[in-house]
Design a protein around this motif. Structure first.
Motif, PDB file in Angstrom:
ATOM      1  N   LEU A 498       0.899  -1.365  -0.079  1.00 22.36           N
ATOM      2  CA  LEU A 498       0.019  -0.009   0.115  1.00 22.36           C
ATOM      3  C   LEU A 498       0.971   1.244  -0.105  1.00 22.36           C
ATOM      4  N   ASP A 499       2.060   1.135   0.662  1.00 23.30           N
ATOM      5  CA  ASP A 499       2.909   2.544   0.483  1.00 23.30           C
ATOM      6  C   ASP A 499       3.554   2.643  -0.712  1.00 23.30           C
ATOM      7  N   ARG A 500       3.361   1.747  -1.758  1.00 23.57           N
ATOM      8  CA  ARG A 500       3.665   2.060  -3.057  1.00 23.57           C
ATOM      9  C   ARG A 500       2.665   2.754  -3.978  1.00 23.57           C
ATOM     10  N   LEU A 501       1.284   2.674  -3.339  1.00 24.69           N
ATOM     11  CA  LEU A 501       0.336   3.443  -4.134  1.00 24.69           C
ATOM     12  C   LEU A 501       0.436   4.669  -4.089  1.00 24.69           C
ATOM     13  N   PRO A 502       0.306   5.563  -5.278  1.00 26.52           N
ATOM     14  CA  PRO A 502       0.126   7.130  -5.052  1.00 26.52           C
ATOM     15  C   PRO A 502      -0.962   7.470  -4.190  1.00 26.52           C
ATOM     16  N   PRO A 503      -0.827   8.659  -3.637  1.00 20.30           N
ATOM     17  CA  PRO A 503      -2.026   9.050  -2.612  1.00 20.30           C
ATOM     18  C   PRO A 503      -3.300   9.387  -3.448  1.00 20.30           C
ATOM     19  N   PRO A 504      -4.441   9.010  -3.041  1.00 20.23           N
ATOM     20  CA  PRO A 504      -5.578   9.216  -3.788  1.00 20.23           C
ATOM     21  C   PRO A 504      -5.708  10.798  -3.575  1.00 20.23           C
TER      22      PRO A 504
END
Length: 601
Positions: A498-504
């Motif tokens: 999840l830390d690799r996902l760009p912030p919404p």
């Protein structure tokens, strides 16, 4: 008795075997025929299998890219002499065309046999190629009876040439005589065509000549057939006589050549087999280079069984299957064509039952397919698409359930799943005492979740009770009770980082955006970002359990807040049920055993 194949059709289709088998591409008819007869090594053939794997590993080291390319080009130049060789060895006459094909086979094959790069493979004896080529008289690219002729044949050739010259000279003389007498020369058919009315007087005179025969008159010409004179007749007969004698002499020369070649029949057979073997070996090397693969290794007899607790690795024992940095070639090539890449897989499969847990789209199925594919390749002594692969021999490899397909047989998806798993069970029992490799992709998915989970647990327990000597099983599942089952080896796909996902949009990482803001997965770029955030690597874990990532991913993809709140509440309620938390061992979650069922496996 029903013949049980090593790979059945459903397994082969499910793991991508047809495309991989086609990628092993010999370039000669000899290699293609040998490939069609190639079969997997099975339990009891460990010594021959080890020899084949050792040869493959040596070939991968011995043959560099440029020599490989040159050698395969040379193999492509070999004619298919199987039919001609069969005719020869049956004692039938040898035609010049067949002799040319056999000579070309020896000439090209001899060049390959003398190639210093290929001599490292010890694939043939160069002296045998040279010895069989000697009866052809020369090593040129063409074939003529002159190269295998005797003195009689050569004398008749000279006589024919002399008679042909004399015949041509006499025909020229006659043609010149008719030009002087009639004003025209005979055409190629030996006809005189006298134009009229200009040549009417000549035509009338020729009708009385004994050396021509009148054929017809037209409004434009008179046509006469020129009759050959005595010298033309004599030399025509001489040419015909020489040709007949020469044909007999040629037949005798070809018969002597055939007799000499036929005497070397066993050597011919061996050279054909040598070419087929070389073609298969180089095709294996080419396949390994295409995949960046390696030669499989055979696990030692003492390392075949993993007897550690709960399927764990026991001291001094190897896992049943060990895969390092593997990539399914079909998946890798498809993603590469779209500019993507595949995460190489490492996995150690213990003898007995193995469970791979993880979220959907996390790569469980691809990992199980890769294990099955590498096993099939290894048992055919072919390179595997990995940096390393160590295994033992299995009597059969089976995949289940059957992949989803249109309802064409009247069975529901659940009916087909039960039928398929039942077939696998019977095949596994029929192969006893030899081991089977069973790959199960989400068993129980075609019925309601409660019964599906119960069936998946039952399958894992039944396979576990069958024992590691009879079965090695890999089951991909997201059922909690399967993932927590005791007595099996547990693996887990690392899953979404999840830390690799760009912030919404509208908030920091890990926070839901405002309702009127788009979420991270609402675009093609967002879906690509999600795929890149998934860690497809597989790790061995103790105690099992299914990671709960789905709701977090759904939130990032844009699931409505109203649904998210209810999903989170439902999950919290489930964790508080009397059955216990999702990652509890199965025996603790299922409640008391019904009366009368104690002690049943």
């Amino acid at each position: 008795m029903r013949t049980i194949p090593f790979l059945d059709d459903i397994t082969a289709s499910s793991i991508g075997w047809p495309a991989v088998w086609a990628a092993w591409a010999p370039v000669t008819p000899y290699g293609l025929r040998a490939k069609a007869a190639h079969r997997p090594f099975l339990p009891g053939e460990e010594e021959a299998w080890q020899a084949a794997l050792t040869e493959l590993a040596a070939d991968l080291t011995a043959v560099a890219d440029d020599p490989l390319r040159r050698a395969r080009e040379g193999l492509r130049a070999l004619p298919d002499v199987a039919a001609d060789l069969d005719i020869l060895l049956r004692g039938r006459p040898l035609a010049a065309r067949a002799a040319l094909a056999l000579k070309t086979f020896l000439r090209v094959g001899g060049d390959l046999a003398r190639d210093p790069d290929l001599q490292r493979l010890r694939w043939t004896h160069a002296a045998a190629w040279h010895r069989l080529l000697e009866p052809f008289g020369d090593a040129g690219a063409s074939f003529s009876v002159d190269s295998v002729a005797d003195d009689t044949y050569r004398l008749l050739r000279r006589r024919l040439a002399e008679a042909s010259v004399c015949l041509a000279r006499e025909r020229q003389r006659e043609a010149e005589r008719w030009r002087k007498e009639a004003g025209v020369r005979p055409d190629a058919s030996g006809l005189l065509r006298i134009p009229v009315p200009a040549g009417r007087a000549v035509a009338e005179r020729l009708k009385a000549e004994p050396g021509v025969r009148w054929r017809q008159d037209t409004p434009f010409e008179s046509v006469f057939e020129c009759l050959p004179g005595p010298d033309v007749v004599r030399w025509t007969a001489e040419v015909a006589s020489c040709r007949a004698a020469l044909a007999e002499a040629e037949e005798r020369c070809m018969a002597r050549l055939a007799e000499g070649l036929r005497a070397e029949g066993p050597v011919w057979r061996r050279l054909v087999d040598d070419v087929a073997s070389l073609d298969l070996r180089l095709a294996r090397v080419a396949l390994a280079r295409r995949w960046g693969g390696c030669a499989p290794e055979a696990a030692g007899a003492d390392g075949d069984l993993d007897t550690g607790p709960a399927g764990g690795r026991a001291s001094g024992h190897l896992p049943s299957i060990e895969l390092r940095q593997g990539v399914h070639p079909g998946l890798g090539e498809r993603l590469a064509a779209r500019g993507g890449r595949v995460t190489p897989i490492d996995v150690e499969v213990a003898a007995g039952v193995n469970v791979i847990a993880g979220m959907n789209m996390g790569g469980k199925t691809a990992a199980v397919q890769l294990v099955a594919l590498c096993q099939a390749l290894a048992q055919h002594a072919l390179p595997v698409p990995a940096a390393g692969f160590r295994t033992r021999l299995f009597a059969c490899v089976r995949w289940g359930p059957e992949p989803e397909r249109p309802d064409i047989d009247g069975l529901s998806a659940f009916g087909r799943e039960v039928a398929r798993l039942t077939r696998i069970w019977h095949d596994m029992r029929a192969m006893a005492p030899h081991p089977a490799l069973v790959l199960l992709d989400e068993p129980g998915r075609t019925t309601n979740p409660r019964e599906g989970e119960a069936m998946a647990v039952a399958w894992a327990e039944a396979l576990r009770e069958a024992g590691p000597a009879r079965v090695t099983a890999v089951m991909a599942s997201h059922f909690s009770r399967v993932a927590a089952l005791p007595g099996v080896a547990h693996h887990r796909v690392r899953g979404v980082r999840l830390d690799r996902l760009p912030p919404p949009a509208g908030g920091p990482q890990g926070c839901d955006p405002p309702a009127d803001q788009p979420r991270g997965g609402d675009s093609e770029a967002g879906l690509r970002a999600l795929a890149e955030a998934i860690d497809y690597r597989i790790e061995r874990v103790e105690g099992g359990g299914v990671p709960e990532e789905g709701i977090a991913v759904a939130a990032w993809l844009g699931l409505p807040d109203e649904v998210l709140r209810r999903a989170r509440a439902a999950l919290a309620r489930e964790r508080m049920t009397p059955e216990g938390p999702a990652d509890a061992p199965a025996g603790e979650r299922m409640g008391p055993v019904p009366k009368g069922e104690e002690g049943r496996g």
